[in-house]
Scaffold this active site. Sequence first.
Site, PDB file in Angstrom:
ATOM      1  N   HIS A 163      -3.409   2.779  -5.604  1.00  0.00           N
ATOM      2  CA  HIS A 163      -3.609   2.594  -3.971  1.00  0.00           C
ATOM      3  C   HIS A 163      -3.772   0.858  -3.278  1.00  0.00           C
ATOM      4  O   HIS A 163      -3.314   0.497  -2.875  1.00  0.00           O
ATOM      5  CB  HIS A 163      -4.624   3.089  -2.752  1.00  0.00           C
ATOM      6  CG  HIS A 163      -4.400   3.840  -2.011  1.00  0.00           C
ATOM      7  ND1 HIS A 163      -3.860   2.434  -0.988  1.00  0.00           N
ATOM      8  CD2 HIS A 163      -4.771   4.764  -1.480  1.00  0.00           C
ATOM      9  CE1 HIS A 163      -2.999   2.984   0.733  1.00  0.00           C
ATOM     10  NE2 HIS A 163      -4.268   4.231   0.212  1.00  0.00           N
TER      11      HIS A 163
ATOM     12  N   ASP B 166      16.667  11.822  -6.743  1.00  0.00           N
ATOM     13  CA  ASP B 166      18.034  12.704  -7.258  1.00  0.00           C
ATOM     14  C   ASP B 166      17.321  12.181  -8.991  1.00  0.00           C
ATOM     15  O   ASP B 166      18.282  11.008  -9.251  1.00  0.00           O
ATOM     16  CB  ASP B 166      19.241  12.763  -7.023  1.00  0.00           C
ATOM     17  CG  ASP B 166      19.908  13.797  -7.418  1.00  0.00           C
ATOM     18  OD1 ASP B 166      19.956  14.377  -8.819  1.00  0.00           O
ATOM     19  OD2 ASP B 166      21.108  13.782  -7.188  1.00  0.00           O
TER      20      ASP B 166
END
Length: 435
Positions: free
Chosen positions: A151, A369
């Site tokens: 982060h 994908d």
Amino acid sequence: MEAKLEVTGKEVIKPASPSPRDRLQLSILDLYCPGIYVSTIFFYDLITESSEVFSENLKLSLSETLSRFYPLAGRIEGLSISCNDEGAVFTEARTDLLLPDFLRNLNTDSLSGFLPTLAAGESPAAWPLLSVKVTFFGSGSGVAVSVSVSHKICDIASLVTFVKDWATTTAKGKSNSTIEFAETTIYPPPPSHMYEQFPSTDSDSNITSKYVLKRFVFEPSKIAELKHKAASESVPVPTRVEAIMSLIWRCARNSSRSNLLIPRQAVMWQAMDIRLRIPSSVAPKDVIGNLQSGFSLKKDAESEFEIPEIVATFRKNKERVNEMIKESLQGNTIGQSLLSLMAETVSESTEIDRYIMSSWCRKPFYEVDFGSGSPVWVGYASHTIYDNMVGVVLIDSKEGDGVEAWISLPEEDMSVFVDDQELLAYAVLNPPVVA
């Protein structure tokens, strides 16, 4: 159903080409971000190659992708990232479980096992900025690909941009993306003397409660009912995020109050992605970094509040931030203005109930994908003591109209929260992912 995973391999993946820069400047917001990973787990039920071929393709494409996202292969050093090409960690694991059985009998407590394992006592400063874990299910029934990024350099929008680029590279052999890094475009750099003043995120000394993470699912029909209940004269058509967050905050607040002898003030912090609110001439929509701001809602210890009231305040404060961004863009003071806004919440007393809320809705998780189709499911987990916080993350269901809410509360509050009938009128606790 608990997933027992066996780690079968672990290696460091380095960029295919050397980093074009030595260092990446961190902003003051980057440095104040907690030392945690932003993580997501993608589950796929169809693999066209063998597990060995699939894994090798992922490693090769990850190396290529790191050449474009080169800071993720570096390490944090003081107030910047050393783009030293140390690489990302790639872990491979296996389980005898079949993916359909796992998703049909989902045990959310086991999801953390799909994330990278960190050495006990290891400081967040020593973590790789990017860790990947690929877990193959039994009998070729599926695979889980988890991605965890620090982060300190990325928010969730950045993670999705990275994973989509990696998946495209895997599926098509290349990506034509041009990657830009926010650095100090919006938020200013910290003064050089500030490094020594930063609060440590390496200690768990302030963690006194055990936190529990639960998954609740809001179906489209129930969201419509909730939005109707949340409507008011000032906000006749609430968004689904406004309605769901307001319900969750109300119920979580009630759970906390039931366990306290003396009620505390409650503050809700709602994160906002400012990429959607600034022109592309200032920063591209897919820029990598922490481009977050937000707003807070506060309630006194004795205050009672209804959902329409929360929604109305939610909308008012959100519009205030949007207006502030517009005004500060004209004066080139956007970063300072947003930092001042966030400081209002950070400076609050520690004797309050603080709820960190974040919507990941509309993020294209289900477009990731790797060559054999979209994920059958996208899960969320936290995996270290540094993730212990009262918080809520909303993610779209695969169909796009429903919402999955991942809620972390102290154990004693969660035991009350899961039985809240107002909540259960609209949400289902951890239903099967697949029928």
